[in-house]
Design a protein around this motif. Sequence first.
Motif, PDB file in Angstrom:
ATOM      1  N   PRO A 105       0.794  -1.240   0.000  1.00 48.42           N
ATOM      2  CA  PRO A 105       0.000   0.000   0.000  1.00 48.42           C
ATOM      3  C   PRO A 105       0.818   1.278   0.000  1.00 48.42           C
ATOM      4  N   ILE A 106       2.124   1.187   0.208  1.00 50.71           N
ATOM      5  CA  ILE A 106       2.930   2.398   0.316  1.00 50.71           C
ATOM      6  C   ILE A 106       3.963   2.467  -0.794  1.00 50.71           C
ATOM      7  N   PHE A 107       3.577   1.989  -1.939  1.00 55.65           N
ATOM      8  CA  PHE A 107       4.453   2.005  -3.110  1.00 55.65           C
ATOM      9  C   PHE A 107       4.997   3.400  -3.379  1.00 55.65           C
ATOM     10  N   ILE A 108       4.164   4.397  -3.141  1.00 52.43           N
ATOM     11  CA  ILE A 108       4.523   5.757  -3.480  1.00 52.43           C
ATOM     12  C   ILE A 108       5.717   6.253  -2.689  1.00 52.43           C
ATOM     13  N   TYR A 109       6.010   5.657  -1.556  1.00 51.96           N
ATOM     14  CA  TYR A 109       7.099   6.134  -0.720  1.00 51.96           C
ATOM     15  C   TYR A 109       8.470   5.577  -1.124  1.00 51.96           C
ATOM     16  N   TYR A 110       8.469   4.749  -2.146  1.00 52.64           N
ATOM     17  CA  TYR A 110       9.706   4.073  -2.538  1.00 52.64           C
ATOM     18  C   TYR A 110      10.320   4.706  -3.784  1.00 52.64           C
ATOM     19  N   LYS A 149      -0.984   2.793 -10.193  1.00 53.94           N
ATOM     20  CA  LYS A 149      -0.993   1.399 -10.633  1.00 53.94           C
ATOM     21  C   LYS A 149       0.118   0.574  -9.987  1.00 53.94           C
ATOM     22  N   ASN A 150       0.865   1.189  -9.081  1.00 57.96           N
ATOM     23  CA  ASN A 150       1.983   0.489  -8.424  1.00 57.96           C
ATOM     24  C   ASN A 150       2.910  -0.158  -9.445  1.00 57.96           C
ATOM     25  N   THR A 151       3.226   0.576 -10.489  1.00 59.36           N
ATOM     26  CA  THR A 151       4.020  -0.013 -11.571  1.00 59.36           C
ATOM     27  C   THR A 151       5.116   0.927 -12.027  1.00 59.36           C
ATOM     28  N   LEU A 152       6.242   0.331 -12.339  1.00 63.86           N
ATOM     29  CA  LEU A 152       7.411   1.017 -12.890  1.00 63.86           C
ATOM     30  C   LEU A 152       7.680   0.412 -14.259  1.00 63.86           C
ATOM     31  N   TRP A 153       8.114   1.242 -15.189  1.00 65.25           N
ATOM     32  CA  TRP A 153       8.465   0.747 -16.519  1.00 65.25           C
ATOM     33  C   TRP A 153       9.860   1.201 -16.911  1.00 65.25           C
ATOM     34  N   LEU A 154      10.418   0.496 -17.856  1.00 69.28           N
ATOM     35  CA  LEU A 154      11.661   0.911 -18.490  1.00 69.28           C
ATOM     36  C   LEU A 154      11.475   0.741 -19.991  1.00 69.28           C
TER      37      LEU A 154
END
Length: 124
Positions: free
Chosen positions: A27-32, A76-81
């Motif tokens: 739930p705290i993806f945004i803090y990373y 969306k708790n997602t990172l892309w490259l």
Amino acid sequence: QVQPVEAGGRWVQTGDSSRLSCAASGPIFIYYALAWFRQAPGEDREFVSGTNWSALSTNYADSVKGRFTIYRDNAKNTLWLQMNSLQPEDTAVYYCAADLWGLGSPTATHYDYWGQGTQVTVSS
């Protein structure tokens, strides 16, 4: 805590484009702060790109600058490259890493959580 899970690795030819994704539970993806590292056979793991929580601060290894783009969607708790103009030297296992309250550092030891990696192979 978050658990990163990478996807999107595949076999491509020189000059092709490809996109990796990293879905992270929690739930705290945004803090990373989040980053991509890679490791080629027989080589040390190396930094590729990193971003802070807001994605307003990003950095790239010189070897990928201008070809790769990192971006994230916190909703969306997602990172892309996004990887363009791929070269054989980009062949590696790509890892997603998370660093609580971090800034997207290029130092691997700053990251507490790592995915299992996804293989990218670029043929010449």
